[in-house]
Design a protein around this motif. Structure first.
Motif, PDB file in Angstrom:
ATOM      1  N   ALA A 126       0.815  -1.216   0.000  1.00  0.00           N
ATOM      2  CA  ALA A 126       0.000   0.000   0.000  1.00  0.00           C
ATOM      3  C   ALA A 126       0.849   1.266   0.000  1.00  0.00           C
ATOM      4  O   ALA A 126       0.348   2.354  -0.299  1.00  0.00           O
ATOM      5  CB  ALA A 126      -0.931   0.006   1.210  1.00  0.00           C
ATOM      6  N   LEU A 127       2.143   1.146   0.331  1.00  0.00           N
ATOM      7  CA  LEU A 127       3.028   2.305   0.413  1.00  0.00           C
ATOM      8  C   LEU A 127       3.715   2.620  -0.913  1.00  0.00           C
ATOM      9  O   LEU A 127       4.387   3.650  -1.023  1.00  0.00           O
ATOM     10  CB  LEU A 127       4.101   2.069   1.480  1.00  0.00           C
ATOM     11  CG  LEU A 127       3.604   1.679   2.876  1.00  0.00           C
ATOM     12  CD1 LEU A 127       4.791   1.410   3.790  1.00  0.00           C
ATOM     13  CD2 LEU A 127       2.699   2.747   3.455  1.00  0.00           C
ATOM     14  N   LEU A 128       3.560   1.748  -1.888  1.00  0.00           N
ATOM     15  CA  LEU A 128       4.269   1.938  -3.149  1.00  0.00           C
ATOM     16  C   LEU A 128       3.804   3.197  -3.855  1.00  0.00           C
ATOM     17  O   LEU A 128       2.651   3.613  -3.727  1.00  0.00           O
ATOM     18  CB  LEU A 128       4.071   0.707  -4.037  1.00  0.00           C
ATOM     19  CG  LEU A 128       4.781  -0.556  -3.529  1.00  0.00           C
ATOM     20  CD1 LEU A 128       4.366  -1.773  -4.338  1.00  0.00           C
ATOM     21  CD2 LEU A 128       6.288  -0.374  -3.569  1.00  0.00           C
ATOM     22  N   PRO A 129       4.689   3.826  -4.630  1.00  0.00           N
ATOM     23  CA  PRO A 129       4.368   5.144  -5.205  1.00  0.00           C
ATOM     24  C   PRO A 129       3.356   5.071  -6.332  1.00  0.00           C
ATOM     25  O   PRO A 129       3.264   4.078  -7.059  1.00  0.00           O
ATOM     26  CB  PRO A 129       5.725   5.624  -5.728  1.00  0.00           C
ATOM     27  CG  PRO A 129       6.458   4.354  -6.059  1.00  0.00           C
ATOM     28  CD  PRO A 129       6.045   3.383  -4.994  1.00  0.00           C
ATOM     29  N   GLU A 130       2.592   6.132  -6.445  1.00  0.00           N
ATOM     30  CA  GLU A 130       1.770   6.317  -7.635  1.00  0.00           C
ATOM     31  C   GLU A 130       2.574   7.124  -8.637  1.00  0.00           C
ATOM     32  O   GLU A 130       3.723   7.523  -8.364  1.00  0.00           O
ATOM     33  CB  GLU A 130       0.468   7.030  -7.274  1.00  0.00           C
ATOM     34  CG  GLU A 130       0.648   8.428  -6.712  1.00  0.00           C
ATOM     35  CD  GLU A 130      -0.676   9.094  -6.368  1.00  0.00           C
ATOM     36  OE1 GLU A 130      -0.788  10.315  -6.583  1.00  0.00           O
ATOM     37  OE2 GLU A 130      -1.595   8.402  -5.897  1.00  0.00           O
ATOM     38  N   LYS A 131       2.022   7.364  -9.786  1.00  0.00           N
ATOM     39  CA  LYS A 131       2.718   8.155 -10.792  1.00  0.00           C
ATOM     40  C   LYS A 131       3.097   9.514 -10.210  1.00  0.00           C
ATOM     41  O   LYS A 131       2.299  10.161  -9.543  1.00  0.00           O
ATOM     42  CB  LYS A 131       1.827   8.356 -12.016  1.00  0.00           C
ATOM     43  CG  LYS A 131       1.515   7.105 -12.802  1.00  0.00           C
ATOM     44  CD  LYS A 131       0.558   7.436 -13.936  1.00  0.00           C
ATOM     45  CE  LYS A 131       0.147   6.202 -14.710  1.00  0.00           C
ATOM     46  NZ  LYS A 131      -0.832   6.518 -15.783  1.00  0.00           N
ATOM     47  N   GLY A 132       4.317   9.927 -10.482  1.00  0.00           N
ATOM     48  CA  GLY A 132       4.764  11.238 -10.029  1.00  0.00           C
ATOM     49  C   GLY A 132       5.333  11.260  -8.629  1.00  0.00           C
ATOM     50  O   GLY A 132       5.770  12.312  -8.160  1.00  0.00           O
ATOM     51  N   GLU A 133       5.355  10.119  -7.928  1.00  0.00           N
ATOM     52  CA  GLU A 133       5.831  10.071  -6.553  1.00  0.00           C
ATOM     53  C   GLU A 133       7.170   9.344  -6.432  1.00  0.00           C
ATOM     54  O   GLU A 133       7.477   8.443  -7.219  1.00  0.00           O
ATOM     55  CB  GLU A 133       4.823   9.332  -5.656  1.00  0.00           C
ATOM     56  CG  GLU A 133       3.628  10.149  -5.247  1.00  0.00           C
ATOM     57  CD  GLU A 133       2.784   9.417  -4.217  1.00  0.00           C
ATOM     58  OE1 GLU A 133       1.964  10.084  -3.562  1.00  0.00           O
ATOM     59  OE2 GLU A 133       2.932   8.180  -4.059  1.00  0.00           O
ATOM     60  N   ALA A 134       7.925   9.740  -5.402  1.00  0.00           N
ATOM     61  CA  ALA A 134       9.135   9.015  -5.014  1.00  0.00           C
ATOM     62  C   ALA A 134       8.963   8.589  -3.562  1.00  0.00           C
ATOM     63  O   ALA A 134       8.713   9.425  -2.690  1.00  0.00           O
ATOM     64  CB  ALA A 134      10.370   9.886  -5.170  1.00  0.00           C
ATOM     65  N   VAL A 135       9.068   7.307  -3.312  1.00  0.00           N
ATOM     66  CA  VAL A 135       8.873   6.739  -1.979  1.00  0.00           C
ATOM     67  C   VAL A 135      10.164   6.056  -1.533  1.00  0.00           C
ATOM     68  O   VAL A 135      10.785   5.325  -2.316  1.00  0.00           O
ATOM     69  CB  VAL A 135       7.709   5.733  -1.980  1.00  0.00           C
ATOM     70  CG1 VAL A 135       7.650   4.961  -0.668  1.00  0.00           C
ATOM     71  CG2 VAL A 135       6.378   6.451  -2.224  1.00  0.00           C
ATOM     72  N   ILE A 136      10.565   6.291  -0.295  1.00  0.00           N
ATOM     73  CA  ILE A 136      11.748   5.655   0.276  1.00  0.00           C
ATOM     74  C   ILE A 136      11.296   4.739   1.396  1.00  0.00           C
ATOM     75  O   ILE A 136      10.657   5.183   2.358  1.00  0.00           O
ATOM     76  CB  ILE A 136      12.742   6.705   0.800  1.00  0.00           C
ATOM     77  CG1 ILE A 136      13.209   7.618  -0.349  1.00  0.00           C
ATOM     78  CG2 ILE A 136      13.938   6.033   1.467  1.00  0.00           C
ATOM     79  CD1 ILE A 136      14.091   8.764   0.094  1.00  0.00           C
ATOM     80  N   LEU A 137      11.598   3.441   1.254  1.00  0.00           N
ATOM     81  CA  LEU A 137      11.238   2.459   2.273  1.00  0.00           C
ATOM     82  C   LEU A 137      12.472   2.163   3.115  1.00  0.00           C
ATOM     83  O   LEU A 137      13.347   1.393   2.731  1.00  0.00           O
ATOM     84  CB  LEU A 137      10.697   1.193   1.619  1.00  0.00           C
ATOM     85  CG  LEU A 137       9.407   1.357   0.807  1.00  0.00           C
ATOM     86  CD1 LEU A 137       8.933   0.019   0.276  1.00  0.00           C
ATOM     87  CD2 LEU A 137       8.308   2.020   1.633  1.00  0.00           C
ATOM     88  N   PHE A 138      12.531   2.799   4.269  1.00  0.00           N
ATOM     89  CA  PHE A 138      13.624   2.623   5.225  1.00  0.00           C
ATOM     90  C   PHE A 138      13.205   1.469   6.133  1.00  0.00           C
ATOM     91  O   PHE A 138      12.592   1.659   7.177  1.00  0.00           O
ATOM     92  CB  PHE A 138      13.814   3.912   6.026  1.00  0.00           C
ATOM     93  CG  PHE A 138      15.097   3.984   6.805  1.00  0.00           C
ATOM     94  CD1 PHE A 138      15.355   3.119   7.844  1.00  0.00           C
ATOM     95  CD2 PHE A 138      16.054   4.936   6.499  1.00  0.00           C
ATOM     96  CE1 PHE A 138      16.525   3.186   8.569  1.00  0.00           C
ATOM     97  CE2 PHE A 138      17.237   5.024   7.225  1.00  0.00           C
ATOM     98  CZ  PHE A 138      17.468   4.149   8.257  1.00  0.00           C
ATOM     99  N   GLY A 139      13.538   0.269   5.732  1.00  0.00           N
ATOM    100  CA  GLY A 139      12.951  -0.940   6.306  1.00  0.00           C
ATOM    101  C   GLY A 139      11.931  -1.442   5.306  1.00  0.00           C
ATOM    102  O   GLY A 139      11.038  -0.695   4.903  1.00  0.00           O
TER     103      GLY A 139
END
Length: 535
Positions: A126-139
């Motif tokens: 559910a945390l994965l990015p949508e278009k135009g987003e940058a997501v960092i998974l620290f863990g």
């Protein structure tokens, strides 16, 4: 695709749907994968020679360029996975990155490793990015895998030291054994490959630190902070554990980018360049369509559904028994989640069948999701994303049985027929769906898929009845009448779907009857037979 004979009785209709149509639960040929190449980002990207000041400008420009793809058909998303050695400086590197860039355009999610359940990616889906987003998974899912497998290794080492001849071997079925570790990695790599094909750049960074460097930093840790070093379940003073982790790191895949963390400034600069390259990585080309698509043979029951009518008293008696049996089966299944998928022609009776399935259950035992066209925010995600958060309790907090009234198969049905996706996209979706369902069943989920079929004439009668019944008029629209012109296209799409997505673990069951009572009972009785065979 084998041909089926059309039976004249309700019971024979049920037997046909289970044993002679596309679904053959005891003998199932492997689905055909739609071949398409999905390249990954480079394992070691080109790291430029930006100074901190020029890197700051480049990062901000790349962030806003990425954001501008938000509502474009070929928009992109970026996910950065951070893992590595304790005290290597992951937190410091991330702090510096957000200081250089616009912190508002990085979504950061931090968590500690947890006991993983298959599929291991589901916790972070559910945390994965949508278009135009940058997501960092620290863990992230890799941390879960590593912790679980390291714990298994330490437990085996401890058991070996005890040398207790009278002790029984421990049950490894729920543990992260070496075989399961490799299997989960294989599934993870396929999942990430599908993400890339859907427009998400996956960048994986391993923050590395030598043994001597780690020990030196451990010596400098304040006593009051030492308790935080054991959160991953590792003893960082144990050279053997350190070496084991480094060996496992090499098994994670060649697309991990190693960051030497001996020098903090160099570490931060390299991490910044890696993220910059990820932000600028172009989206992969769309999957290539097959030059000549091989149409599957349409199963006989779809062409001529059974027309026999069941006596109402017979139906009531058998329905009561079937519902009682179903309730007993699902309450005795242990912790195995259930996913039921209902697809079929409009007005074929999906809603009525679902009502009879859940009629004798406590509402807390199930959840029903009617699936319509995706919302605008859902279109900015991979098409399977909106289903990941609706899976049963073992994953996302929902009750133990999830029922989908229409599903992810819309990709190869309505989206194919209406031209909402390109041919290469719906053709590649069969393999993506198979991998998704494989990930579910490998985690113990029971998956069963129903196709409800009626004749063209029966659909017309039901449409007319709906229009003439005040409390049912909401069920019929002009689009429903328009879709009747595409009847043959839907039959062919359904046949192709059976051909490519019918598997032993997640089989299709065809219920082909113009009689509502026959179809409703057939669903329940076939569901009971399936549960008995897998429990």
């Amino acid at each position: 695709m084998g041909k089926s004979t059309v039976e004249s009785t309700a019971q024979k209709t049920l037997d046909t749907s289970l044993d002679q149509a596309v679904v053959q639960e005891d003998v199932v040929t492997e689905p055909l994968d739609v071949a398409h190449e999905v390249a990954s980002i480079q394992a070691v990207p080109h790291v430029g020679q930006h100074t901190p000041d020029s890197l700051r400008l480049a990062l901000i420009e790349a962030q806003y360029a990425l954001r501008d793809t938000r509502d474009k058909p070929r928009g992109r998303g970026v996910v950065i996975l951070m893992s590595g050695i304790e005290l290597a400086g992951k937190g410091e590197a991330l702090t510096q990155l957000r200081a250089w860039a616009d912190p508002r355009l990085f979504k950061v999610h931090a968590r500690m490793p947890v006991t993983p359940h298959s599929p291991v990616w589901i916790k972070d889906a559910a945390l994965l990015p949508e278009k135009g987003e940058a997501v960092i998974l620290f863990g992230n899912w890799y941390g879960d895998l590593l912790k679980a497998h390291m714990a298994y290794k330490q437990e085996k080492k401890s058991d070996k030291k005890k040398k207790d001849k009278d002790s029984k071997d421990s049950d490894d079925s729920q543990k992260m054994t070496g075989a399961r570790f490799q299997r989960e990695l294989e599934h993870l790599h396929a999942f990430e490959q599908d993400l890339r094909a859907q427009g998400i750049t996956v960048c994986k960074c391993w923050f590395d630190l030598s043994w001597d460097g780690l020990q030196k930093r451990l010596d400098e840790v304040d006593k009051s902070e030492e308790r935080w070093l054991n959160l991953h379940g590792l003893d960082w003073r144990d050279k053997e554990q350190y070496d084991q982790l480094q060996v496992l790191r090499t098994e994670l895949g060649s697309d991990w980018i190693n960051i030497d963390c001996s020098d903090a400034s160099e570490r931060n600069l390299k991490f910044g360049h890696i993220v910059l390259d990820a932000l600028k990585t172009p989206r992969l080309p769309s999957p290539t369509a097959a030059r000549r698509w091989q149409l599957a043979e349409i199963p006989a029951p779809l062409l001529l559904p059974d027309s026999s009518v069941m006596e109402k008293e017979t139906y009531k008696a058998r329905l009561k028994d079937a519902q009682k049996k179903f309730a007993s089966l699902i309450r005795g299944r242990g912790d195995r989640p259930i996913v039921l998928v209902f697809e079929g022609m409009d007005a074929a009776g999906k809603g009525g069948a679902i009502t009879r399935v859940v009629e004798s259950l406590d509402p807390r035992e199930y959840q029903v999701f009617p699936i319509a066209a995706p919302e605008p925010h859902e279109l900015r995600h991979p098409y399977l994303w909106r289903f990941w958060s609706r899976l049963p309790e073992k994953f996302n907090g929902h009750v133990g049985m999830t029922i989908f009234d229409r599903s992810w198969y819309g990709r190869v049905l309505v989206e194919r027929i209406e031209g909402l996706v390109k041919a290469g996209e719906w053709q590649s979706a069969y393999a993506e769906i198979n991998r998704f369902e494989r990930d579910l069943t490998s985690g113990g989920v029971i998956v069963l898929k129903f196709w409800l079929a009626i004749s063209n004439d029966e659909q017309a009668r039901r449409f007319t009845s709906r229009q003439q019944t005040p409390h049912k008029r909401f069920k019929i629209t002009m689009d429903d009448w328009r879709n009747r012109k595409r009847w043959d296209d839907y039959l062919q799409s359904a046949a192709d779907m059976f051909e490519h997505t019918n598997t032993a673990e997640a089989p299709w069951v065809i219920i082909a009857s113009d009689d509502k009572l026959t179809a409703r009972l057939a669903v329940l009785e076939s569901l009971n037979r399936r549960l008995e065979s897998v429990l």
